[in-house]
Each structure stands twice: as structure tokens, then as C-alpha cells.
Scaffold this active site. Structure first.
Site, PDB file in Angstrom:
ATOM      1  N   ASP A 135       0.771  -1.256   0.000  1.00 55.28           N
ATOM      2  CA  ASP A 135       0.000   0.000   0.000  1.00 55.28           C
ATOM      3  C   ASP A 135       0.802   1.306   0.000  1.00 55.28           C
ATOM      4  O   ASP A 135       1.729   1.455   0.790  1.00 55.28           O
ATOM      5  CB  ASP A 135      -0.865   0.089   1.263  1.00 55.28           C
ATOM      6  CG  ASP A 135      -1.537  -1.200   1.625  1.00 55.28           C
ATOM      7  OD1 ASP A 135      -1.464  -2.159   0.866  1.00 55.28           O
ATOM      8  OD2 ASP A 135      -2.137  -1.234   2.712  1.00 55.28           O
ATOM      9  N   GLU A 304     -10.338  -2.331   4.206  1.00 53.48           N
ATOM     10  CA  GLU A 304      -9.006  -1.824   4.553  1.00 53.48           C
ATOM     11  C   GLU A 304      -8.818  -0.431   3.946  1.00 53.48           C
ATOM     12  O   GLU A 304      -9.561  -0.014   3.057  1.00 53.48           O
ATOM     13  CB  GLU A 304      -7.924  -2.763   4.003  1.00 53.48           C
ATOM     14  CG  GLU A 304      -8.042  -4.188   4.535  1.00 53.48           C
ATOM     15  CD  GLU A 304      -6.945  -5.122   4.032  1.00 53.48           C
ATOM     16  OE1 GLU A 304      -6.413  -5.878   4.832  1.00 53.48           O
ATOM     17  OE2 GLU A 304      -6.617  -5.087   2.830  1.00 53.48           O
TER      18      GLU A 304
HETATM   19  C1  FRU Z   1      -3.782  -3.685   2.787  1.00 52.39           C
HETATM   20  C2  FRU Z   1      -3.173  -4.079   4.106  1.00 52.39           C
HETATM   21  C3  FRU Z   1      -3.541  -3.074   5.169  1.00 52.39           C
HETATM   22  C4  FRU Z   1      -2.437  -3.225   6.159  1.00 52.39           C
HETATM   23  C5  FRU Z   1      -1.249  -3.478   5.256  1.00 52.39           C
HETATM   24  C6  FRU Z   1      -0.215  -4.380   5.857  1.00 52.39           C
HETATM   25  O1  FRU Z   1      -3.120  -4.157   1.677  1.00 52.39           O
HETATM   26  O2  FRU Z   1      -3.594  -5.369   4.455  1.00 52.39           O
HETATM   27  O3  FRU Z   1      -4.827  -3.243   5.711  1.00 52.39           O
HETATM   28  O4  FRU Z   1      -2.256  -2.092   6.939  1.00 52.39           O
HETATM   29  O5  FRU Z   1      -1.760  -4.055   4.087  1.00 52.39           O
HETATM   30  O6  FRU Z   1       0.918  -4.425   5.059  1.00 52.39           O
END
Ligand code: FRU
Length: 558
Positions: A135, A304
Site C-alpha cells: 500500500d 481496509e
Molecule cells: C492492505 C493491508 C492493510 C495493512 C497493510 C499491511 O493491503 O492489508 O490493511 O495495513 O496491508 O501491510
């Protein structure tokens, strides 16, 4: 952005002490800047505890090579450090610890070789120099510079050791790699989050301090903050973290923004399959307000990476709020995707105007996730970047030294169609500046502009007949992209796919951005976006147009 470390010709420089069949210690020599760690892609993670002055100062997991080296990652050496290494592989497959390849191949260096050796590394998309990325995090704009942080593993090309990497750009096209911004600590590793500029010093860290919010992923997920007084280069973690806790298992990805009308800060958190809204006068003390989500939109997976913003509806005087809600799995073609909701928000409650049963997707490709926008973007723009991958296969895509790129930056807005409001997605205007000369055939990095007067099929192909077929059906008002024969599709069964998008009216022009391993088809009027990865064995160098369309191809300025 290029990046590769080679140590194949170098000889071993370390003296390790073997203490058990899976345990060793290594004193770090800090006379050189980096220790190159040899990584074996299919090996179990070794657990490394970094000890300094008898204290544990850092931990990391790294697939240290036992038989063969696939690539190297640099560890920045610190004075007086000791590695306490526990291997986790079965000694039946790794053999005797004394003969592990890593001991022979670990090497100290002062500089990193930044030549790119990756066939699929994009040119005008952001990638990390090495290591795994997911992300985009904490994006903000300040004084002409776009800051992009990202979920990052500095010690390998798979998801692990979650930290915030950092890159900057002045044009959203060329990115410079910056030092690591946040690394895990006693509260956990550093998951996704956001940054704000505290212009009025509400938190007391100083005027215009950059304040970062992230999830500390420990035994429970909690919310933490850190602040930067050097414009985002380095951060100091707040001494009283965590600032928000909850018994909820999935409780993460804080998005914070100043709510002008309400006169306070808001935070949105993704919690299981809903979004929770919080308010605060000072960024430190947060009050839970309400939740949104139950019964609305897609619930095929965990919600998310939220974002929430007010935008004008094109061609009207109305303003509406859009709640971005990334979801995994549950996407329209499997795995991860970005849904959104339109409504009103008063700082305490989000009232959705969409039918509960309706799901609105921001991008109809398979590789568009964790979309969030820059804080403080100029001219009131809402500039978004997405992670160009999918959790179904992100850890397996055929790259070595690094994994994953981000999408091109996109300008978001709202438009109406048949009495409904949708999110418009256009290539950020900076992409216009990136256009180079007109070229006669597609190349591995280019922009194809397709102007439609009706149904048409665009076929991109290479000499090996690997191809991507894009079909516009003017009557059905759909746009498809078929990557089932696009090249290497073998690394995961979920990869070969045909994706299909509604076009909400007729298509006039689609801009297709090709960059080594990605194709982003974005309607020039913003009503459709589709992002898909492809891994052709040779670049697509031929385009065939069938039907009512004309194609113009531009090179991209490097
Ligand atoms: C989304 C996610 C988020 C989390 C991150 C962990 O892709 O699962 O919810 O903060 O990646 O790397």
C-alpha cells in the site's frame, strides 16, 4: 527508479559463530556502510535480533540463503551491533548450518550498485529500489514536493518486516528514493496510515509539523502516531503510543484529515467489515463517533485502507463526500479492489446515498488496490495512487530484486450518470507533461491514445503472439481487457483473466499507459479505469485496430 545489488564476485568477509544447529551470532563491522545479506527466495525466514550494548535494538526476518543466492538486500550497519540469528528451515532440507551459503556470500560494501537488471521494472511508475512494497501510505504534498510513503520490506521481496519506505517527486512521474521513514518497534510492525500537516500546531509539536498516523501491528492492532519537523525526512514516534486501541481483530489503516466545516480533525479506521469515524481537537485525543458499512456495498472480505473527501459533482453546484473503502478479497474479478460510497459527512456520521445493495468500483482491473489520496494537494485536487497488484498473487509476480509498482497518479472527481453519482478517475494532469514524441508502434513504455467512434477492438501483440485484447462494445457500454494470453500467466491460477467495466455512456477516448508490466486504460473523460499487470516475454510492439477507432502512440519522456 533503478536498483540492484550484486555481490556475486565478492568474497566472504564475515566471521560467524555457530552455536547450535539453528543458531548463530555475527558481530557487525560498521567500518563499511552496508552488509549485503544473501537471500534465497524459497527459504524459510531466519529471525535476526540485532543487539547493541546488550540491548535488543531491532528485529528482522530475512530468507538468508542456505544453498543458493537469488538476490541481495543491504543492511545498514551500526556500530557495536551483534546479529543473533535463528534459522527456521528444516535441517533436513537446508543441510548443516556450517555450510550455509549465506556465510560465504555475506559482504560488506560502502555503496550500492543501482543499475537495474529487472526486465519488468517500470520506467514512469514508482517502484522501490529493492524489496517488497504494498500500500501507498502517508502521502502528502508540501512546497512543490509529493511525498509518498509505502508499506515496505527492506529485507526481502516478499511481505515481511512492515515499515514505511519513502520516495519523493516533483512531477508525480520521476521518483527519488529516500531513507526509510518508520521501522517497527516494541508495539509492532508499521502498517498502513496517513500524514497530515499540522498547520496550526494543534498537537503541540510545532507549526507545520508533519504528523503520521499508522497501525502498530503487534499482538493486537493499535493506532500510533509519529511526527516530523524536517518536512517528512525523519520521524519521531510519539512517546504515549498507542493513541487508540480496540479489541477488534482487524483494526487499522488510519486516515486523518482536517474537517474544515466541523472545525476538528477526523480519523477513519477500517475495522473488520466497517469503517469507524473518530474526531479530535489535537490529533492526540480521539473520540469514537459512529460506524458505517453494515449492509452496504461489498462484504466479500475485510475492509481496509479508507479515505474520505468532499468533492464537487461535475457540472453542478453540489458537493458530496466520497468514502473510499478498499476490500480484500471480494473484488469484481477476485481478490483485492477499491469500492467507494457517495454521501454526506458532518464530521460524525456518514450518510450514504447509494442503494445498500449497490457496489461502486473505482477501477475494474485486477491490479488496483489500497487507493488513497495525497493530503494537502494543490488547487484542491484529490490525487490518488493505488498499489498495482492483487493479494491473490502479489508475492509471486515474476520479479526478483523488488516486488510491486504503484499506479500512475490519478485525479479523482465526481460525475452524474442516470441520476447517480460516480467517482471519476482521470490520469493526473502531470501525465500530459510526460508525453514525448509520437511514435509509429507501441514500445515497452508508451501512452496509446484511442479515439472511438463506435465498437472497436485493440490488440497489442509481440512477435511471440503474446497479446492483450481490449474490446469496446458501444451498445453494451462495456470495455474489456483480456490478458489470458498476455505472456507469463503461469505463476498463479488467479492471474489469467478477462476484466470488464461499465463505461457509463459512450467512450470518446481512452488513454492506455503501458510500462513494461502494466496496462492502465483510463477514460479521458474519467468514467472508466482499468488497471492490469502483464508479463510478456518480449515487449508488445504491434497494435491492431479492428472497428471504429484510431490510435495515436506517444513515447514517454524519461
Ligand atoms: C492492505 C493491508 C492493510 C495493512 C497493510 C499491511 O493491503 O492489508 O490493511 O495495513 O496491508 O501491510
Amino acid at each position: 527508479m533503478a536498483g540492484m545489488m550484486m555481490a556475486s564476485a565478492l568474497s566472504a568477509q564475515v566471521t560467524q559463530q555457530i552455536l547450535g544447529e539453528k543458531h548463530a551470532m555475527l558481530r557487525i563491522d560498521s567500518q563499511k556502510k552496508y552488509l549485503l545479506l544473501p537471500v534465497q527466495d524459497n527459504q524459510e525466514n531466519a529471525h535476526i535480533r540485532v543487539i547493541k550494548n546488550n540491548q535488543l535494538v531491532k528485529t528482522l526476518n530475512c530468507q538468508l540463503a542456505t544453498d543458493k543466492v537469488d538476490y541481495y538486500v543491504p543492511y545498514e550497519t551500526g556500530e557495536g551491533e551483534l546479529f543473533d540469528i535463528t534459522f527456521n528451515g528444516s535441517t533436513r532440507s537446508t543441510g548443516d548450518i556450517h555450510s550455509y551459503t549465506c556465510w560465504k556470500k555475506m559482504t560488506y560494501v560502502d555503496t550500492l550498485d543501482s543499475r537495474n537488471t529487472e526486465k519488468f521494472r517500470p520506467v514512469f511508475h514508482h517502484t522501490p529500489r529493492w524489496g517488497w512494497m504494498n500500500d501507498p501510505n502517508g502521502m502528502f504534498y508540501k512546497e512543490g514536493v509529493w511525498h509518498l510513503y509505502f508499506q515496505y520490506n527492506p529485507y526481502g521481496s516478499k511481505w515481511e518486516n512492515m515499515s514505511w519506505g519513502h520516495s519523493t517527486s516533483t512531477d508525480l512521474v520521476h521518483w527519488d528514493s529516500e531513507p526509510l521513514a518508520l521501522y517497527g518497534d516494541g508495539l509492532g510492525s508499521i502498517f498502513s496510515g496517513s500524514c497530515v500537516i499540522d498547520k496550526n500546531n494543534t498537537a503541540g509539536f510545532g507549526e507545520n509539523t508533519i504528523v503520521a498516523f499508522y497501525t502498530s501491528a503487534g499482538p493486537s492492532q493499535t493506532q500510533s502516531m509519529a511526527y516530523s519537523t524536517d518536512g517528512g525526512k525523519s520521524f519521531t514516534k510519539y512517546a504515549h503510543n498507542p493513541i487508540i486501541t480496540s479489541p477488534a481483530r482487524d483494526f487499522r489503516d488510519p486516515k486523518v484529515f482536517w474537517n474544515e466545516e466541523a472545525g476538528f480533525w477526523n480519523m477513519v479506521l477500517a475495522v473488520g467489515q466497517e469503517m469507524q469515524f473518530f474526531s479530535s481537537p489535537n490529533l492526540k485525543d480521539w473520540k469514537y463517533e459512529t460506524s458505517f458499512g453494515e449492509g452496504y456495498g461489498n462484504h466479500g472480505g475485510v475492509w481496509e485502507c479508507p479515505d474520505l473527501m468532499k468533492m464537487k459533482v461535475a457540472g453542478t453546484d453540489q458537493e458530496k463526500w466520497m468514502l473510499i473503502c478498499n476490500i480484500n478479497p471480494g473484488g469484481p474479478f477476485g481478490g483485492s479492489a477499491t469500492q467507494y460510497f457517495i454521501g454526506q459527512f458532518d464530521g460524525r456520521k456518514f450518510i450514504c446515498e447509494d442503494e445498500p445493495s449497490e457496489t461502486k468500483w473505482m477501477d475494474y482491473g485486477k491490479d488496483h488496490y489500497a487507493t488513497v489520496t495525497f493530503s494537502n494537494a494543490p488547487e484542491g485536487r484529490n490525487v490518488a495512487i493505488a498499489w498495482m497488484s492483487n493479494w491473490q498473487y502479489a508475492n509471486q509476480v515474476p520479479t526478483t530484486q523488488y516486488r510491486s509498482a504503484n499506479s500512475i497518479a490519478r485525479d479523482l472527481g465526481l460525475f452524474e450518470y442516470n441520476g447517480e453519482t460516480y467517482c471519476s478517475v482521470k490520469p493526473a494532469k502531470e501525465m500530459d507533461q510526460a508525453r514525448g514524441a509520437i511514435i509509429s508502434a507501441p514500445s515497452e513504455t508508451c501512452e496509446m491514445v484511442v479515439t472511438y467512434s463506435g465498437d472497436a477492438q485493440i490488440i497489442l501483440r509481440n512477435q511471440k503472439n503474446e497479446r492483450v485484447i481490449m474490446t469496446y462494445d458501444a451498445e453494451e457500454e462495456t470495455f474489456d481487457m483480456d490478458r489470458r494470453h498476455s505472456g507469463d500467466v503461469s505463476f498463479n491460477d488467479n492471474f489469467p483473466t478477462l476484466t470488464s467495466a461499465p463505461t457509463y455512456g459512450k467512450l470518446r477516448q481512452v488513454r492506455i499507459f503501458i510500462d513494461k508490466c502494466s496496462i492502465e486504460a483510463v477514460d479521458a473523460d474519467g468514467k472508466m479505469a482499468m488497471t492490469n499487470l502483464v508479463f510478456p516475454s518480449a515487449p508488445y510492439n504491434k497494435v491492431t485496430v479492428k472497428g471504429k477507432a484510431k490510435v495515436k502512440i506517444y513515447s514517454i519522456k524519461k
